[in-house]
Design a protein around this motif. Sequence first.
Motif, PDB file in Angstrom:
ATOM      1  N   HIS A  84       0.828  -1.204   0.000  1.00 58.55           N
ATOM      2  CA  HIS A  84       0.000   0.000   0.000  1.00 58.55           C
ATOM      3  C   HIS A  84       0.866   1.259   0.000  1.00 58.55           C
ATOM      4  CE1 HIS A  84      -3.997  -1.673   0.252  1.00 58.55           C
ATOM      5  NE2 HIS A  84      -3.618  -2.489   1.222  1.00 58.55           N
ATOM      6  N   ALA A  85       1.973   1.218   0.729  1.00 59.49           N
ATOM      7  CA  ALA A  85       2.865   2.376   0.751  1.00 59.49           C
ATOM      8  C   ALA A  85       3.484   2.617  -0.618  1.00 59.49           C
ATOM      9  CB  ALA A  85       3.954   2.175   1.806  1.00 59.49           C
ATOM     10  N   TYR A  86       3.869   1.542  -1.318  1.00 62.05           N
ATOM     11  CA  TYR A  86       4.416   1.687  -2.666  1.00 62.05           C
ATOM     12  C   TYR A  86       3.420   2.404  -3.575  1.00 62.05           C
ATOM     13  CZ  TYR A  86       8.047  -1.888  -1.724  1.00 62.05           C
ATOM     14  OH  TYR A  86       9.103  -2.603  -1.241  1.00 62.05           O
ATOM     15  N   VAL A  87       2.195   1.915  -3.588  1.00 62.40           N
ATOM     16  CA  VAL A  87       1.189   2.465  -4.506  1.00 62.40           C
ATOM     17  C   VAL A  87       0.880   3.913  -4.159  1.00 62.40           C
ATOM     18  CG1 VAL A  87      -1.170   2.249  -5.364  1.00 62.40           C
ATOM     19  CG2 VAL A  87       0.198   0.189  -4.943  1.00 62.40           C
ATOM     20  N   SER A  88       0.654   4.200  -2.898  1.00 58.00           N
ATOM     21  CA  SER A  88       0.215   5.542  -2.531  1.00 58.00           C
ATOM     22  C   SER A  88       1.310   6.588  -2.707  1.00 58.00           C
ATOM     23  CB  SER A  88      -0.330   5.563  -1.100  1.00 58.00           C
ATOM     24  OG  SER A  88       0.629   5.093  -0.189  1.00 58.00           O
ATOM     25  N   THR A  89       2.594   6.205  -2.534  1.00 48.82           N
ATOM     26  CA  THR A  89       3.655   7.184  -2.797  1.00 48.82           C
ATOM     27  C   THR A  89       3.789   7.464  -4.288  1.00 48.82           C
ATOM     28  OG1 THR A  89       5.284   5.382  -2.652  1.00 48.82           O
ATOM     29  CG2 THR A  89       5.003   6.771  -0.703  1.00 48.82           C
ATOM     30  N   ALA A  90       3.592   6.446  -5.112  1.00 49.49           N
ATOM     31  CA  ALA A  90       3.622   6.672  -6.556  1.00 49.49           C
ATOM     32  C   ALA A  90       2.487   7.600  -6.981  1.00 49.49           C
ATOM     33  CB  ALA A  90       3.528   5.342  -7.300  1.00 49.49           C
ATOM     34  N   SER A 123      -2.650   6.242 -13.702  1.00 48.47           N
ATOM     35  CA  SER A 123      -1.544   5.597 -14.413  1.00 48.47           C
ATOM     36  C   SER A 123      -0.467   5.131 -13.443  1.00 48.47           C
ATOM     37  CB  SER A 123      -0.948   6.568 -15.435  1.00 48.47           C
ATOM     38  OG  SER A 123       0.199   6.018 -16.058  1.00 48.47           O
ATOM     39  N   ALA A 124      -0.167   5.938 -12.429  1.00 53.33           N
ATOM     40  CA  ALA A 124       0.856   5.567 -11.447  1.00 53.33           C
ATOM     41  C   ALA A 124       0.439   4.320 -10.679  1.00 53.33           C
ATOM     42  CB  ALA A 124       1.105   6.726 -10.485  1.00 53.33           C
ATOM     43  N   ALA A 125      -0.797   4.290 -10.203  1.00 55.65           N
ATOM     44  CA  ALA A 125      -1.276   3.121  -9.461  1.00 55.65           C
ATOM     45  C   ALA A 125      -1.293   1.886 -10.353  1.00 55.65           C
ATOM     46  CB  ALA A 125      -2.672   3.402  -8.904  1.00 55.65           C
ATOM     47  N   HIS A 126      -1.781   2.052 -11.567  1.00 57.85           N
ATOM     48  CA  HIS A 126      -1.858   0.941 -12.516  1.00 57.85           C
ATOM     49  C   HIS A 126      -0.472   0.366 -12.791  1.00 57.85           C
ATOM     50  CE1 HIS A 126      -1.590  -0.527 -16.735  1.00 57.85           C
ATOM     51  NE2 HIS A 126      -2.724  -1.154 -16.427  1.00 57.85           N
ATOM     52  N   HIS A 127       0.486   1.230 -13.074  1.00 55.89           N
ATOM     53  CA  HIS A 127       1.831   0.768 -13.426  1.00 55.89           C
ATOM     54  C   HIS A 127       2.497   0.071 -12.238  1.00 55.89           C
ATOM     55  CE1 HIS A 127       5.427   0.713 -15.910  1.00 55.89           C
ATOM     56  NE2 HIS A 127       6.126   1.153 -14.874  1.00 55.89           N
ATOM     57  N   MET A 128       2.337   0.630 -11.052  1.00 51.88           N
ATOM     58  CA  MET A 128       2.933   0.028  -9.859  1.00 51.88           C
ATOM     59  C   MET A 128       2.344  -1.355  -9.590  1.00 51.88           C
ATOM     60  SD  MET A 128       5.023   0.188  -7.319  1.00 51.88           S
ATOM     61  CE  MET A 128       5.534   1.904  -7.284  1.00 51.88           C
ATOM     62  N   LEU A 129       1.024  -1.470  -9.620  1.00 51.97           N
ATOM     63  CA  LEU A 129       0.371  -2.745  -9.343  1.00 51.97           C
ATOM     64  C   LEU A 129       0.674  -3.772 -10.423  1.00 51.97           C
ATOM     65  CD1 LEU A 129      -3.043  -1.321  -8.120  1.00 51.97           C
ATOM     66  CD2 LEU A 129      -1.411  -2.590  -6.708  1.00 51.97           C
ATOM     67  N   ARG A 130       0.671  -3.344 -11.670  1.00 49.96           N
ATOM     68  CA  ARG A 130       0.936  -4.291 -12.755  1.00 49.96           C
ATOM     69  C   ARG A 130       2.369  -4.818 -12.695  1.00 49.96           C
ATOM     70  NH1 ARG A 130       0.670  -6.233 -17.707  1.00 49.96           N
ATOM     71  NH2 ARG A 130      -1.334  -6.446 -18.784  1.00 49.96           N
ATOM     72  N   HIS A 131       3.298  -3.962 -12.261  1.00 46.90           N
ATOM     73  CA  HIS A 131       4.685  -4.390 -12.143  1.00 46.90           C
ATOM     74  C   HIS A 131       4.834  -5.496 -11.095  1.00 46.90           C
ATOM     75  CE1 HIS A 131       9.092  -4.055 -11.911  1.00 46.90           C
ATOM     76  NE2 HIS A 131       8.943  -4.114 -10.596  1.00 46.90           N
ATOM     77  N   HIS A 132       4.217  -5.320  -9.959  1.00 46.14           N
ATOM     78  CA  HIS A 132       4.384  -6.270  -8.857  1.00 46.14           C
ATOM     79  C   HIS A 132       3.420  -7.449  -8.934  1.00 46.14           C
ATOM     80  CE1 HIS A 132       7.448  -4.146  -6.619  1.00 46.14           C
ATOM     81  NE2 HIS A 132       6.751  -3.012  -6.697  1.00 46.14           N
ATOM     82  N   PHE A 133       2.278  -7.255  -9.571  1.00 41.03           N
ATOM     83  CA  PHE A 133       1.268  -8.315  -9.651  1.00 41.03           C
ATOM     84  C   PHE A 133       0.819  -8.506 -11.101  1.00 41.03           C
ATOM     85  CE2 PHE A 133       0.663  -6.063  -5.544  1.00 41.03           C
ATOM     86  CZ  PHE A 133       1.161  -7.065  -4.712  1.00 41.03           C
ATOM     87  N   PRO A 134       1.688  -9.039 -11.954  1.00 41.25           N
ATOM     88  CA  PRO A 134       1.358  -9.166 -13.376  1.00 41.25           C
ATOM     89  C   PRO A 134       0.142 -10.048 -13.632  1.00 41.25           C
ATOM     90  CG  PRO A 134       3.370 -10.377 -12.837  1.00 41.25           C
ATOM     91  CD  PRO A 134       3.052  -9.522 -11.656  1.00 41.25           C
ATOM     92  N   GLY A 135      -0.137 -10.978 -12.735  1.00 41.55           N
ATOM     93  CA  GLY A 135      -1.300 -11.834 -12.924  1.00 41.55           C
ATOM     94  C   GLY A 135      -2.613 -11.075 -12.887  1.00 41.55           C
ATOM     95  N   HIS A 170       9.838   5.481 -10.654  1.00 47.39           N
ATOM     96  CA  HIS A 170      10.766   6.020  -9.655  1.00 47.39           C
ATOM     97  C   HIS A 170      10.645   5.258  -8.336  1.00 47.39           C
ATOM     98  CE1 HIS A 170      13.055   8.832  -7.241  1.00 47.39           C
ATOM     99  NE2 HIS A 170      12.023   8.906  -6.411  1.00 47.39           N
ATOM    100  N   ILE A 171       9.416   4.998  -7.883  1.00 48.05           N
ATOM    101  CA  ILE A 171       9.225   4.263  -6.622  1.00 48.05           C
ATOM    102  C   ILE A 171       9.711   2.824  -6.764  1.00 48.05           C
ATOM    103  CG2 ILE A 171       7.538   3.459  -4.936  1.00 48.05           C
ATOM    104  CD1 ILE A 171       8.051   6.469  -4.846  1.00 48.05           C
ATOM    105  N   ILE A 172       9.450   2.215  -7.897  1.00 49.82           N
ATOM    106  CA  ILE A 172       9.930   0.841  -8.122  1.00 49.82           C
ATOM    107  C   ILE A 172      11.445   0.778  -7.981  1.00 49.82           C
ATOM    108  CG2 ILE A 172      10.204  -0.956  -9.875  1.00 49.82           C
ATOM    109  CD1 ILE A 172       7.382  -0.096 -10.906  1.00 49.82           C
ATOM    110  N   GLU A 173      12.133   1.724  -8.591  1.00 49.38           N
ATOM    111  CA  GLU A 173      13.590   1.744  -8.494  1.00 49.38           C
ATOM    112  C   GLU A 173      14.046   2.096  -7.077  1.00 49.38           C
ATOM    113  OE1 GLU A 173      17.442   1.229  -9.400  1.00 49.38           O
ATOM    114  OE2 GLU A 173      15.707   0.704 -10.662  1.00 49.38           O
ATOM    115  N   LEU A 174      13.368   3.016  -6.447  1.00 50.41           N
ATOM    116  CA  LEU A 174      13.720   3.448  -5.101  1.00 50.41           C
ATOM    117  C   LEU A 174      13.653   2.291  -4.100  1.00 50.41           C
ATOM    118  CD1 LEU A 174      14.365   6.168  -3.598  1.00 50.41           C
ATOM    119  CD2 LEU A 174      11.921   6.251  -3.031  1.00 50.41           C
ATOM    120  N   ARG A 175      12.700   1.391  -4.299  1.00 46.90           N
ATOM    121  CA  ARG A 175      12.496   0.297  -3.354  1.00 46.90           C
ATOM    122  C   ARG A 175      13.167  -1.000  -3.791  1.00 46.90           C
ATOM    123  NH1 ARG A 175      11.847   2.020   1.299  1.00 46.90           N
ATOM    124  NH2 ARG A 175      11.327  -0.142   1.841  1.00 46.90           N
ATOM    125  N   ARG A 176      13.951  -0.949  -4.819  1.00 52.77           N
ATOM    126  CA  ARG A 176      14.642  -2.154  -5.276  1.00 52.77           C
ATOM    127  C   ARG A 176      15.587  -2.664  -4.174  1.00 52.77           C
ATOM    128  NH1 ARG A 176      14.974  -3.840 -10.282  1.00 52.77           N
ATOM    129  NH2 ARG A 176      14.423  -1.770 -11.123  1.00 52.77           N
TER     130      ARG A 176
END
Length: 439
Positions: A84-90, A123-135, A170-176
């Motif tokens: 939830h923190a990942y998505v909401s910061t994005a 778009s930010a929420a969609h991209h973040m969720l799709r990256h982590h949960f492709p299914g 940016h958040i995806i890379e930040l939390r890598r």
Amino acid sequence: MRNRRAWSATRTVVAGLACGVLALTLPGAHASAGPGHAGRTASGDEHTGRGDRNASVVTEWMRTADATIDAEARPGPPESFIWHAYVSTAVYNAVVGVEGRFAPYKWDGRAPRAASSAAAAASAAHHMLRHHFPGAGPRLDAALTDTLATIPDGEAEEAGVAFGKRAAAHIIELRRDDGRGATVPFPARPRPGVWRPTPPGHEPFASAWMGRVRPLLLDSPGQFRPGPPPALRSARYAKDLAELAHYGGRTGSHRTPGQTETARYFVALDLLGALGDHAARHGLGIAETARLYAAANTAQADAVIAAWDAKLHYGTWRPVTAIREADTDGNPATRADRHWEPLLLTPAHPDYLSGHTTMGGALMRMLTGILGTPRVDLRIRSLTTGTTRHYRYAHEYERDVVDARVWAGIHTRTADEAGTATGRHLAAWALRKYFRPVP
């Protein structure tokens, strides 16, 4: 997330600080350009129409995130707070990159002048969720199509979508490599006072990694680690155990029906829904709404991390073990009851600190800081009892969540109260540094 662990998965939350001297109160009313218009006006002036359609896009995508995480993330809480923190910061960065008003989270990205903040948020929420949960991709794609259908086609929509992807990337890379899900051993040491797996499942401390993951706001997991719990032979320890024995048992308890309902009420709460309801009723604009969720969820995640750091560091046994083995603690004021059982199932991690109250203290401190008042005005529905409570003031919620964990028989009052204080401290510190208004 719904009741997967008895440790009471509050769906996401807030954490904060009453910091009026820092001018953290929400802005006053703003003119709205009406539904469908997103981002800045043609003149370039910012607007965040109170209660407008744009703000509801944030709320709708946080609901989508909640449903996706609930269905896709394993094993569920406490890991879900990180998602939830990942998505909401994005989403927050995407929105304030268009609207301004508040400082971005660990970023300096700015959107093109004409970008739609609603399109950017979706778009930010969609991209973040799709990256982590492709299914979940097809469902997420459909949800994005539905949102974009409410936004006029053209340059603003296209620029918003592109900027939202940037914010998420940016958040995806930040939390890598942030330590999420790493193996952190906690071997059982069956000594008096030390945690070991509890009945009936005797599960290992599988979520220990939460105490070592890189925080989102804090400098380190142990930044606000409190002092040690009471010694086994202390009067405070004996008092804690006596209260649990009298009020936390499954049978023969002195609890009133109302106390039992409170214990069950806090097993799982729809706090995301409560935040969205608050934003709608108070007419928050899109930037204000995005800030509310981002501040809530990052501080909530860090509250879990801080609590788990203390659990790893102190490793204290749970009430069910302490009461059953009280004849080994060296305290003449405690008495063993080999058959004692708590009202609720004991979660598989140590007693001190209580994760739930750490998050509760963080939530209330964040809200009072952002709102500039102790009156939080939250309508919170329990996912276990189906009831809704209206918490007008922060201290009312903090009081109930502390009592609930004692009456459930799963935490000492000391672990609860120390958790509340730790949550307050970390949230107060966080809002001095993050999510601040800008000129």
